[in-house]
Design a protein around this motif. Structure first.
Motif, PDB file in Angstrom:
ATOM      1  N   TRP A  47     -25.081 -65.756  78.020  1.00  0.00           N
ATOM      2  CA  TRP A  47     -23.684 -65.596  78.417  1.00  0.00           C
ATOM      3  C   TRP A  47     -23.368 -64.146  78.770  1.00  0.00           C
ATOM      4  CZ3 TRP A  47     -22.472 -68.975  73.637  1.00  0.00           C
ATOM      5  CH2 TRP A  47     -22.347 -70.318  74.014  1.00  0.00           C
ATOM      6  N   LYS A  48     -23.877 -63.228  77.973  1.00  0.00           N
ATOM      7  CA  LYS A  48     -23.617 -61.809  78.241  1.00  0.00           C
ATOM      8  C   LYS A  48     -24.242 -61.376  79.565  1.00  0.00           C
ATOM      9  CE  LYS A  48     -25.031 -59.850  74.372  1.00  0.00           C
ATOM     10  NZ  LYS A  48     -25.279 -58.695  73.463  1.00  0.00           N
ATOM     11  N   SER A  49     -25.459 -61.821  79.811  1.00  0.00           N
ATOM     12  CA  SER A  49     -26.128 -61.467  81.058  1.00  0.00           C
ATOM     13  C   SER A  49     -25.374 -62.017  82.263  1.00  0.00           C
ATOM     14  CB  SER A  49     -27.567 -62.002  81.059  1.00  0.00           C
ATOM     15  OG  SER A  49     -28.222 -61.682  82.254  1.00  0.00           O
ATOM     16  N   ASP A  50     -24.950 -63.268  82.172  1.00  0.00           N
ATOM     17  CA  ASP A  50     -24.229 -63.879  83.290  1.00  0.00           C
ATOM     18  C   ASP A  50     -22.881 -63.198  83.524  1.00  0.00           C
ATOM     19  OD1 ASP A  50     -26.325 -65.609  83.603  1.00  0.00           O
ATOM     20  OD2 ASP A  50     -25.360 -67.307  82.632  1.00  0.00           O
ATOM     21  N   ALA A  51     -22.233 -62.749  82.450  1.00  0.00           N
ATOM     22  CA  ALA A  51     -20.952 -62.053  82.589  1.00  0.00           C
ATOM     23  C   ALA A  51     -21.148 -60.686  83.228  1.00  0.00           C
ATOM     24  CB  ALA A  51     -20.281 -61.910  81.228  1.00  0.00           C
ATOM     25  N   PHE A  52     -22.183 -59.971  82.803  1.00  0.00           N
ATOM     26  CA  PHE A  52     -22.425 -58.620  83.324  1.00  0.00           C
ATOM     27  C   PHE A  52     -22.947 -58.653  84.754  1.00  0.00           C
ATOM     28  CE2 PHE A  52     -25.144 -54.765  83.676  1.00  0.00           C
ATOM     29  CZ  PHE A  52     -24.157 -53.802  83.473  1.00  0.00           C
ATOM     30  N   LEU A  53     -23.840 -59.590  85.035  1.00  0.00           N
ATOM     31  CA  LEU A  53     -24.506 -59.612  86.345  1.00  0.00           C
ATOM     32  C   LEU A  53     -23.704 -60.354  87.399  1.00  0.00           C
ATOM     33  CD1 LEU A  53     -27.070 -58.746  87.819  1.00  0.00           C
ATOM     34  CD2 LEU A  53     -28.165 -60.857  87.040  1.00  0.00           C
ATOM     35  N   PHE A  54     -23.091 -61.472  87.010  1.00  0.00           N
ATOM     36  CA  PHE A  54     -22.420 -62.327  87.993  1.00  0.00           C
ATOM     37  C   PHE A  54     -20.904 -62.403  87.806  1.00  0.00           C
ATOM     38  CE2 PHE A  54     -26.752 -64.148  87.620  1.00  0.00           C
ATOM     39  CZ  PHE A  54     -27.158 -63.981  88.942  1.00  0.00           C
ATOM     40  N   GLY A  55     -20.390 -61.791  86.752  1.00  0.00           N
ATOM     41  CA  GLY A  55     -18.946 -61.855  86.509  1.00  0.00           C
ATOM     42  C   GLY A  55     -18.492 -63.188  85.960  1.00  0.00           C
ATOM     43  N   SER A  56     -19.410 -63.954  85.355  1.00  0.00           N
ATOM     44  CA  SER A  56     -19.047 -65.257  84.791  1.00  0.00           C
ATOM     45  C   SER A  56     -18.122 -65.084  83.584  1.00  0.00           C
ATOM     46  CB  SER A  56     -20.306 -66.012  84.357  1.00  0.00           C
ATOM     47  OG  SER A  56     -21.195 -66.173  85.446  1.00  0.00           O
ATOM     48  N   LYS A  57     -17.303 -66.097  83.339  1.00  0.00           N
ATOM     49  CA  LYS A  57     -16.376 -66.041  82.215  1.00  0.00           C
ATOM     50  C   LYS A  57     -17.128 -66.350  80.920  1.00  0.00           C
ATOM     51  CE  LYS A  57     -11.958 -67.852  80.524  1.00  0.00           C
ATOM     52  NZ  LYS A  57     -10.822 -68.793  80.785  1.00  0.00           N
ATOM     53  N   PRO A  58     -17.077 -65.443  79.932  1.00  0.00           N
ATOM     54  CA  PRO A  58     -17.810 -65.666  78.681  1.00  0.00           C
ATOM     55  C   PRO A  58     -16.988 -66.454  77.671  1.00  0.00           C
ATOM     56  CG  PRO A  58     -16.815 -63.503  78.667  1.00  0.00           C
ATOM     57  CD  PRO A  58     -16.441 -64.127  79.998  1.00  0.00           C
ATOM     58  N   PRO A  59     -17.614 -67.023  76.652  1.00  0.00           N
ATOM     59  CA  PRO A  59     -16.860 -67.712  75.592  1.00  0.00           C
ATOM     60  C   PRO A  59     -16.074 -66.696  74.769  1.00  0.00           C
ATOM     61  CG  PRO A  59     -19.191 -67.608  75.049  1.00  0.00           C
ATOM     62  CD  PRO A  59     -19.072 -67.112  76.456  1.00  0.00           C
ATOM     63  N   PRO A  60     -14.950 -67.111  74.211  1.00  0.00           N
ATOM     64  CA  PRO A  60     -14.055 -66.175  73.515  1.00  0.00           C
ATOM     65  C   PRO A  60     -14.689 -65.424  72.351  1.00  0.00           C
ATOM     66  CG  PRO A  60     -12.948 -68.266  73.934  1.00  0.00           C
ATOM     67  CD  PRO A  60     -14.377 -68.459  74.303  1.00  0.00           C
TER      68      PRO A  60
END
Length: 375
Positions: free
Chosen positions: A357-370
């Motif tokens: 989740w962290k990688s996807d948020a940092f690399l692609f701007g995906s929304k992470p879990p709260p």
């Protein structure tokens, strides 16, 4: 010694593209050889992610003239080959600011060359059999669909007091629990969870606690018996073999690694009656391995950075990227997208859900879990 590909890498209906005829070139980074429990915790002070991977070529593809790339990167004539530390040095943020890194990644993109990797969080790998052993018992089958969430929670809580948890594992002879100690071991793991209950608990936290409560009656943990006391990881050759078996129609070319060569050099990997070809080569003679060295060196730094940095800090750093850093991150994202469209087995993350989740948020701007935003 012969192995069948299906024994080491069973077919998975969720996979696509791995039946193609690739040529996969490999290098590795952060191979600590062995991971052991000791009186002080671990035999190593650093346990960065192990990464095995590199570049992938389809039939007819070429990396082009490696000498031309040397000139583009201003590699000195005295250097025998292109290495990652000639392209970028330092911590991840400094590496990401390297123009030479961007030139190398652009070189791959311009030629439509993909990347591939196994990314292994070695600490998570070392303790996941605690959960896997419980859910393997038919009495706990209801927890099986949530095994990734449960392993994620165990890893997340263990990191809050790693030394104490490692000391507890060593007292039990982990990963070789003595006969009759399984229930007490599970009870102590559960007590650790309760003593280190996270401020950002969520349903999987409660589920882990409930599973361990019920598993205190268990007589045996299937994957924690008959092992070698204190040896969390005895070697990384199994990841090489799994990679070969996952791409049974491909050719596999590894950089020389004497320890791994000694372990698997006499093994044949068979697909029916056909042998899956793999070899070890001198990187000085093979430009594709040199490019793999740069790719894997960068990925090793990237994945370790993701593991060690809380999500709020990652999101802040993402907003503060320099122009060069942002461009290089975008190049990595493009390479990953190209590879994933070709084959989803090329990119293999053996990590926690939080890390993904962290990688996807940092690399692609995906929304992470709260729960990660409260970290």
């Amino acid at each position: 010694m012969d192995f069948d590909v299906r024994d080491l890498a069973p077919e998975d209906p969720r996979q696509y593209g791995n039946d193609q005829e690739f040529t996969l070139y490999y290098d590795e980074t952060n191979n600590i050889r062995k991971l052991l429990l000791t009186e002080r915790g671990l035999n190593v002070t650093k346990h960065d992610n192990f990464v095995l991977g590199g570049i992938v070529l389809r039939p007819g593809q070429s990396i082009g003239d490696i000498e031309e790339l040397r000139r583009v990167l201003w590699i000195q004539k005295s250097a025998e080959e292109i290495k990652f530390d000639l392209v970028a040095k330092g911590g991840f943020e400094r590496i990401l600011d390297s123009r030479k890194l961007g030139q190398t990644l652009s070189w791959l993109l311009e030629r439509d060359i993909g990347i591939h990797y196994d990314n292994l969080n070695i600490l998570n790998w070392s303790i996941l059999d605690i959960v896997e052993s419980v859910v393997a018992d038919k009495r706990f089958g209801e927890f099986l669909p949530f095994h990734r969430e449960l392993k994620n929670e165990l890893h997340r809580i263990v990191l809050s007091d790693l030394q104490s948890f490692l000391a507890m594992l060593r007292r039990y002879g982990y990963p070789d629990l003595a006969e009759g100690t399984a229930g007490q071991f599970v009870s102590e793991v559960r007590q650790f969870i309760q003593d280190h209950w996270p401020a950002s608990a969520f349903p999987a936290t409660e589920m882990l606690n409930e599973m361990l409560l019920r598993a205190q009656s268990i007589n045996e943990l299937a994957f924690l018996a008959g092992e070698k006391r204190d040896y969390l990881i005895e070697g990384f050759e199994d990841f090489y073999l799994h990679r070969i078996c996952s791409f049974r129609n491909s050719t596999h070319v590894f950089d020389e690694e004497l320890t791994v060569q000694a372990a698997i050099g006499g093994i044949r990997i068979l697909d029916g009656g056909r042998e899956v070809p793999f070899s070890f080569v001198d990187s000085k003679q093979v430009g594709e391995i040199q490019l793999s060295d740069v790719v894997v060196g960068f990925l090793g730094k990237y994945f370790t950075f993701i593991e060690q940095t809380p999500l709020p800090a990652l999101l802040r750093k993402r907003k503060e990227l320099t122009k060069v850093q942002a461009a290089n991150l975008e190049l990595l994202a493009q390479l990953i997208e190209i590879s994933d469209k070709t084959c989803n087995v090329l990119l293999h993350r053996i990590t926690t859900m939080d890390s993904d989740w962290k990688s996807d948020a940092f690399l692609f701007g995906s929304k992470p879990p709260p729960h990660l935003l409260a970290a």
